[in-house]
Scaffold this motif. Structure first.
Motif, PDB file in Angstrom:
ATOM      1  N   GLY A   1       0.922  -8.521  -8.716  1.00 22.18           N
ATOM      2  CA  GLY A   1       0.211  -9.468  -7.844  1.00 22.18           C
ATOM      3  C   GLY A   1       1.189 -10.379  -7.130  1.00 22.18           C
TER       4      GLY A   1
ATOM      5  N   ARG B   1      -1.017  -4.372  -4.246  1.00 21.08           N
ATOM      6  CA  ARG B   1      -1.736  -3.318  -3.516  1.00 21.08           C
ATOM      7  C   ARG B   1      -1.796  -3.632  -2.030  1.00 21.08           C
ATOM      8  NH1 ARG B   1      -7.558  -4.750  -6.266  1.00 21.08           N
ATOM      9  NH2 ARG B   1      -7.834  -6.762  -5.273  1.00 21.08           N
TER      10      ARG B   1
ATOM     11  N   VAL C   1      -6.219 -16.862   2.983  1.00 18.83           N
ATOM     12  CA  VAL C   1      -7.370 -17.580   3.554  1.00 18.83           C
ATOM     13  C   VAL C   1      -7.374 -19.056   3.144  1.00 18.83           C
ATOM     14  CG1 VAL C   1      -9.913 -17.635   3.605  1.00 18.83           C
ATOM     15  CG2 VAL C   1      -8.708 -15.459   3.739  1.00 18.83           C
TER      16      VAL C   1
ATOM     17  N   ALA D   1      -1.124  -0.054  -5.901  1.00 18.97           N
ATOM     18  CA  ALA D   1      -2.112  -0.661  -6.807  1.00 18.97           C
ATOM     19  C   ALA D   1      -1.642  -0.521  -8.250  1.00 18.97           C
ATOM     20  CB  ALA D   1      -3.455   0.015  -6.626  1.00 18.97           C
TER      21      ALA D   1
ATOM     22  N   ARG E   1      -2.703 -11.164 -10.800  1.00 21.71           N
ATOM     23  CA  ARG E   1      -3.561 -10.422  -9.869  1.00 21.71           C
ATOM     24  C   ARG E   1      -4.834 -11.163  -9.474  1.00 21.71           C
ATOM     25  NH1 ARG E   1      -4.550  -5.028 -12.877  1.00 21.71           N
ATOM     26  NH2 ARG E   1      -4.275  -6.453 -14.664  1.00 21.71           N
TER      27      ARG E   1
ATOM     28  N   GLY F   1      -8.244  -9.501  -9.224  1.00 24.93           N
ATOM     29  CA  GLY F   1      -7.905  -8.110  -9.552  1.00 24.93           C
ATOM     30  C   GLY F   1      -7.651  -7.908 -11.040  1.00 24.93           C
TER      31      GLY F   1
ATOM     32  N   GLN G   1     -12.980 -15.487   1.688  1.00 24.46           N
ATOM     33  CA  GLN G   1     -12.321 -14.898   0.524  1.00 24.46           C
ATOM     34  C   GLN G   1     -12.962 -15.479  -0.736  1.00 24.46           C
ATOM     35  OE1 GLN G   1     -10.507 -13.059  -1.235  1.00 24.46           O
ATOM     36  NE2 GLN G   1      -9.194 -11.847   0.144  1.00 24.46           N
TER      37      GLN G   1
ATOM     38  N   ARG H   1     -12.279 -17.245  -4.478  1.00 23.77           N
ATOM     39  CA  ARG H   1     -11.297 -17.927  -5.320  1.00 23.77           C
ATOM     40  C   ARG H   1     -11.444 -17.438  -6.762  1.00 23.77           C
ATOM     41  NH1 ARG H   1     -14.570 -21.628  -2.449  1.00 23.77           N
ATOM     42  NH2 ARG H   1     -13.485 -22.974  -0.961  1.00 23.77           N
TER      43      ARG H   1
ATOM     44  N   LEU I   1      -6.760 -20.135 -10.612  1.00 25.13           N
ATOM     45  CA  LEU I   1      -6.276 -21.224  -9.735  1.00 25.13           C
ATOM     46  C   LEU I   1      -7.389 -21.823  -8.866  1.00 25.13           C
ATOM     47  CD1 LEU I   1      -3.589 -20.008 -10.758  1.00 25.13           C
ATOM     48  CD2 LEU I   1      -2.582 -20.750  -8.610  1.00 25.13           C
TER      49      LEU I   1
END
Ligand SMILES: Cc1cc2nc3c(=O)[nH]c(=O)nc-3n(C[C@H](O)[C@H](O)[C@H](O)COP(=O)(O)OP(=O)(O)OC[C@H]3O[C@@H](n4cnc5c(N)ncnc54)[C@H](O)[C@@H]3O)c2cc1C
Length: 358
Positions: free
Chosen positions: A9, A33, A45, A177, A202, A205, A298, A300, A322
């Motif tokens: 990531g 990825r 974003v 990925a 990630r 992810g 996006q 968070r 985060l």
């Protein structure tokens, strides 16, 4: 001792940990990825508000502590990057229209009550507001001035971090990925890679490893607004979420962000665009002729308590959650991760988590 480190990531936190560790003499390999540009990350974003005091309204005091420490650290980070990054720390203003006046008072009372730091919050009357932001005074009787706050431009920071990582010769597997992250090992569809230590950055992810992780959708609008002259981020009280109107270089303005409990990644909705643009227009009539450059959405990465967490194990560190604070707290969270990876005393022990307990 030089150690090998693999990081899954390369969003904001992955890039910062990678740079800190490579510069500390370790050999770092990054996997993402996405491309180096990172346009598919939450970080791309993100609006880049650095507002540790205002966050006290809803967040735990640890966010303010991490945010104030990070505000001090950002100039050092940015000075070490090969490309300029727009950064400002001349305070932010919170304003409310007459009908939302009580919300501004409640905000001020809440922040003052929870503010255990020496950070400054000032009440401004119309004249004092006119001195700081002349173009706002006709529409607002006063404001709260949050002296230690600021902002940076993520669209400049992420490329600058990428350039620094390239200059430091970090190996970067882009558009690859990661299928699994285990102690000392990062697995992709093509191969398994072995390291002394592995860091999982990630975000959403890594949901399989953080069962309680959720996405909180956020939307922003970027404008070209040559008829608006404001010098610092302005937060307009809004019944559903804080809306910031933030001036950026080249007469651009960022307006954001919505905050919706949803994992949906689709384009900005009509309702959100109307809310954000109406907020801007109600702040300053000069937004009427502004050009819409971009709308973006996006999610968070957020844990149940909306706080960041580090899961520490032998050969594997996971950092996540985060939430809406990535830019606000990234230098401090990076310092916490570097301490774990280097076996040094932990500056923020409350971030350490043994499992993903709700
Ligand atoms: C609209 C909006 C406004 C925001 N405004 C602010 C703000 O004003 N101030 C602030 O402090 N914060 C803000 N944030 C929050 C901030 O952007 C995030 O906290 C931060 O970007 C999270 O960074 P991250 O590195 O943890 O995650 P990400 O940026 O999501 O990075 C994760 C990376 O992992 C990669 N990845 C995921 N899965 C895999 C896989 N299987 N294999 C390989 N790679 C993978 C992704 O491609 C991505 O590059 C905002 C967020 C949004 C959405």
């Amino acid at each position: 001792m030089t150690r090998s480190l693999g990081i899954a990531g390369a969003g904001l936190i992955g890039r910062m940990i990678a740079l800190a560790m490579q510069r500390a003499g370790h050999t770092v390999t990054l996997f993402d990825r996405d491309s180096r540009a990172g346009h598919d990350s939450c970080s791309w974003v993100g609006a880049g508000m650095l507002t540790p005091l205002a966050e006290l309204e809803k967040a735990e005091p640890i966010i303010t502590e991490l945010g104030l420490a990070s505000l001090k650290a950002w100039p050092l980070w940015l000075a070490g990057l090969p490309e300029p990054v727009y950064f400002q720390s001349s305070g932010s203003l919170v304003v409310a229209h007459q009908q939302d006046h009580r919300e501004l008072e409640a905000f001020r009372a809440q922040v003052t009550r929870k503010n255990t730091t020496a950070a400054q919050l000032h009440r401004l009357d119309r004249r004092a507001l006119a001195e700081l932001e002349p173009e706002l005074a006709p529409r607002f009787n006063g404001a709260c001035f949050l002296e230690p706050e600021g902002q940076l431009e993520p669209r400049m920071l992420l490329p600058a971090l990428a350039a620094a990582l390239d200059a430091a010769e970090v190996v970067w597997h882009e558009k690859v990925a990661v299928t699994a992250v285990a102690p000392g090992c990062i697995q992709t569809a093509q191969a398994g890679y072995h390291f002394d230590q592995v860091v999982d950055c990630r975000g959403l992810g890594a949901r399989a490893q953080w069962p309680h992780l959720r996405g909180v959708r956020g939307e922003v609008v970027r404008l070209y607004a040559p008829e608006v002259q404001i010098g610092r981020p302005i937060r307009l009280m809004h019944p559903r979420y804080p809306i910031y109107i933030s001036p950026r270089p080249n007469q651009q303005v960022v307006i954001g962000a919505t905050q919706i409990e949803s994992d949906a990644r689709g384009p900005v909705t009509v309702r959100s665009a109307l809310e954000l643009l109406s907020a801007a227009f109600s702040l300053h009539p000069g937004f009427a002729e502004a050009e819409i450059l971009e709308t973006a959405a996006q999610c968070r990465p957020a844990l149940p308590d909306n706080l960041p967490a580090l899961q520490v194990g032998a050969g594997l560190l996971r950092v996540n959650g985060l939430y809406r604070h990535g830019y606000l707290i990234a230098p401090a969270v990076t310092a916490a991760c570097v301490a774990v990876l280097s076996g040094e005393p932990q500056p923020y022990p409350t971030l350490l988590q043994s499992d993903d307990a709700p």
